[in-house]
Design an enzyme around this catalytic site. Structure first.
Site, PDB file in Angstrom:
ATOM      1  N   GLU A   1     -10.343   4.835   5.449  1.00  0.00           N
ATOM      2  CA  GLU A   1     -10.070   6.171   4.900  1.00  0.00           C
ATOM      3  C   GLU A   1     -11.075   7.192   5.420  1.00  0.00           C
ATOM      4  OE1 GLU A   1      -9.275   6.117   0.683  1.00  0.00           O
ATOM      5  OE2 GLU A   1      -9.874   8.199   0.463  1.00  0.00           O
TER       6      GLU A   1
ATOM      7  N   LYS B   1     -11.477   4.134  -8.503  1.00  0.00           N
ATOM      8  CA  LYS B   1     -11.068   3.868  -7.120  1.00  0.00           C
ATOM      9  C   LYS B   1     -12.040   4.571  -6.166  1.00  0.00           C
ATOM     10  CE  LYS B   1      -8.508   4.375  -3.185  1.00  0.00           C
ATOM     11  NZ  LYS B   1      -8.759   5.263  -2.052  1.00  0.00           N
TER      12      LYS B   1
ATOM     13  N   ASP C   1     -16.468 -10.827  -0.527  1.00  0.00           N
ATOM     14  CA  ASP C   1     -15.112 -10.937  -1.074  1.00  0.00           C
ATOM     15  C   ASP C   1     -14.800  -9.686  -1.909  1.00  0.00           C
ATOM     16  OD1 ASP C   1     -12.888 -11.545  -2.599  1.00  0.00           O
ATOM     17  OD2 ASP C   1     -13.482 -13.613  -2.979  1.00  0.00           O
TER      18      ASP C   1
ATOM     19  N   HIS D   1     -10.406  16.535   4.036  1.00  0.00           N
ATOM     20  CA  HIS D   1      -9.606  15.483   4.662  1.00  0.00           C
ATOM     21  C   HIS D   1      -8.805  16.013   5.846  1.00  0.00           C
ATOM     22  CE1 HIS D   1      -9.188  12.330   1.218  1.00  0.00           C
ATOM     23  NE2 HIS D   1     -10.391  12.389   1.727  1.00  0.00           N
TER      24      HIS D   1
HETATM   25  C1  MEV Z   1      -9.590   9.022  -2.883  1.00  0.00           C
HETATM   26  O1  MEV Z   1      -9.558   7.835  -2.108  1.00  0.00           O
HETATM   27  C2  MEV Z   1     -10.586   8.885  -4.011  1.00  0.00           C
HETATM   28  C3  MEV Z   1     -10.550  10.025  -5.042  1.00  0.00           C
HETATM   29  O2  MEV Z   1      -9.218  10.179  -5.500  1.00  0.00           O
HETATM   30  C4  MEV Z   1     -11.480   9.630  -6.156  1.00  0.00           C
HETATM   31  C5  MEV Z   1     -11.390  10.552  -7.361  1.00  0.00           C
HETATM   32  O3  MEV Z   1     -10.333  11.154  -7.607  1.00  0.00           O
HETATM   33  O4  MEV Z   1     -12.398  10.627  -8.094  1.00  0.00           O
HETATM   34  C6  MEV Z   1     -10.954  11.334  -4.417  1.00  0.00           C
END
Ligand code: MEV
Length: 423
Positions: free
Chosen positions: A84, A262, A278, A376
């Site tokens: 990413e 995430k 892992d 991005h």
């Molecule tokens: C994207 O891979 C991760 C985010 O969505 C994390 C978040 O929203 O805090 C930017």
């Protein structure tokens, strides 16, 4: 504090060519030519065929280096494997912000893993528990052979816990074997102990052992990391308030918490993958831990310090190894560990968690400010240009025009590329 081009500070690193970056990294980390090659090309095919079944090829990820990390007073360049865009840049940026107040302060628990033995049909669970507890010294003699490296280094079976579960299939007694696995991730060591002791546990309990396997909810093996981010460097009061509101949202709402966590794992897993660890185990443990209160919550916490700065904290179970398994077999993982200064398992957990916290801070800051799409966009546009068939210098030119137009779409990229080629 080393703050110019030393330690983990390499101003302008992102502007260098890949070759220049590798040269600087090799100098700093004293990498041999072979280790540099290992970072460049990861997995030799003959090795791939030995790792898993039915191999036909290999799958590669980019390996980038996060700069600026100061963890427990030590500068460290951090290898990260992730597909990413913006993740490595965001981590490096947040790590730079953390330096003003001393970087990341982290502590990892002793590397104690849990092996579960499921006992069925135990006639008197209370009495069974007492008998098994009393037998701990015998169990330790069986589980801790003196010639094992792990035992010689102070690891081995350390204790027991019991859980009486009432399930849809009836009551079960579950024995937790607490095994200190030292610098290993521990799955093999723990599963060996659990399988080895199961017959004795059957005998002592009068029940039948079914599953004998480690738990990935490694909550005896937590890592805690904190960092203070300067209010001015963050961009002022409004940014700090936005970050605190974003965190409160995640802590209150599982839909947001999943995305928030995430973001933490974007950073953390990239280090886990780069070091041959892992990542499924890391993911499973982190999310189970996030739900330990009965509600899925944020893995991080934020608060104001007395001076008005922003303190972030991450607590997460991390079962990472620096010996054995893929960490040892994969030449790129070995080289990545060397770049990290050949840390032990606890130090590696401290570094990976620092990257997780940095990543989360960077995401919350961007989301509460300009959003993440702007950052991005440039890399996304390059990816779209590549998909449209652009090659060499065309990639940059097509991407530049797409960003300038504000429409990063494949169809438009193809038109722009065709236009370029007809000139
Ligand atoms: C994207 O891979 C991760 C985010 O969505 C994390 C978040 O929203 O805090 C930017």
């Amino acid at each position: 504090m080393a703050d110019e081009a030393s330690g983990s500070r390499i101003p302008g690193f992102h502007k260098l060519t890949r070759e220049e970056r590798l040269r600087i990294l090799a100098q700093r980390a004293h990498l041999t030519a072979e280790e540099q090659r290992a970072l460049e090309q990861a997995l030799p095919l003959p090795l791939a065929t030995q790792l898993i079944e039915n191999v036909v090829g290999q799958h590669a990820l980019p390996l980038g280096i996060a700069t600026n990390f100061l963890v427990n007073g030590k500068d460290v360049l951090v290898p990260m494997c992730v597909e990413e865009s913006s993740v490595v840049a965001a981590a490096s940026h947040a790590a730079k912000l953390a330096r003003a107040h001393g970087g990341f302060t982290a502590h990892a628990d002793a590397p104690v893993m849990i092996g579960q033995v499921q006992l069925l049909g135990v006639p008197d669970p209370g009495a069974a528990e007492q008998r098994i507890r009393a037998a701990l010294p015998d169990l330790q003699r069986m589980a801790n052979p003196p010639d094992s490296t792990m035992v010689r280094m102070g690891g081995g079976l350390k204790g027991l816990e019991f859980r009486e579960l009432d399930t849809v299939r009836g009551p079960m007694l579950v024995v937790h074997l607490l095994v200190d696995v030292r610098d290993a991730m521990g799955a093999n060591a723990v599963n060996t102990v659990a399988e080895g002791l199961a017959p004795v546990l059957e005998e002592l309990s009068g029940g039948r052992a079914n599953l004998r396997i480690l738990s990935n909810l490694a909550d005896r093996r937590l890592v805690r990391v904190k960092a203070v981010f300067d209010v001015e460097e963050l961009g002022g009061e409004r940014v700090v308030e936005n970050i605190l509101d974003a965190w409160a949202f995640a802590d209150a709402d599982p839909y947001r918490a999943a995305t928030h966590n995430k973001g933490v794992m974007n950073g953390l897993d990239a280090v886990v993958v780069a070091t041959g660890n892992d990542w499924r185990a890391t993911e499973a443990g982190a999310h189970a831990f996030a739900a330990r209160s009965g509600r899925y919550r944020s893995l991080t916490r934020y608060r104001r310090t007395e001076q008005g700065h922003l303190e972030g904290e991450l607590v997460v179970p991390l079962a990472l190894g620096t010996v054995g398994g893929a960490t040892k077999l994969l030449p790129s993982a070995q080289a990545a560990l060397k770049v990290l200064g050949n840390p032990g398992a606890q130090q590696l957990a401290c570094i990976a968690a620092s990257v997780g916290l940095a990543q989360n801070l960077a995401a919350l800051r961007a989301l509460g400010d300009e959003g993440i799409q702007k950052g991005h966009m440039a890399l996304h546009a390059s990816n779209i240009a590549l998909l449209a068939g652009a090659q060499g210098k065309e990639v940059e030119e097509v991407a530049r025009r797409l960003v300038a137009e504000g429409h990063v779409r494949l169809a438009r990229a193809k038109e722009v590329l065709a236009g370029l080629r007809s000139q």
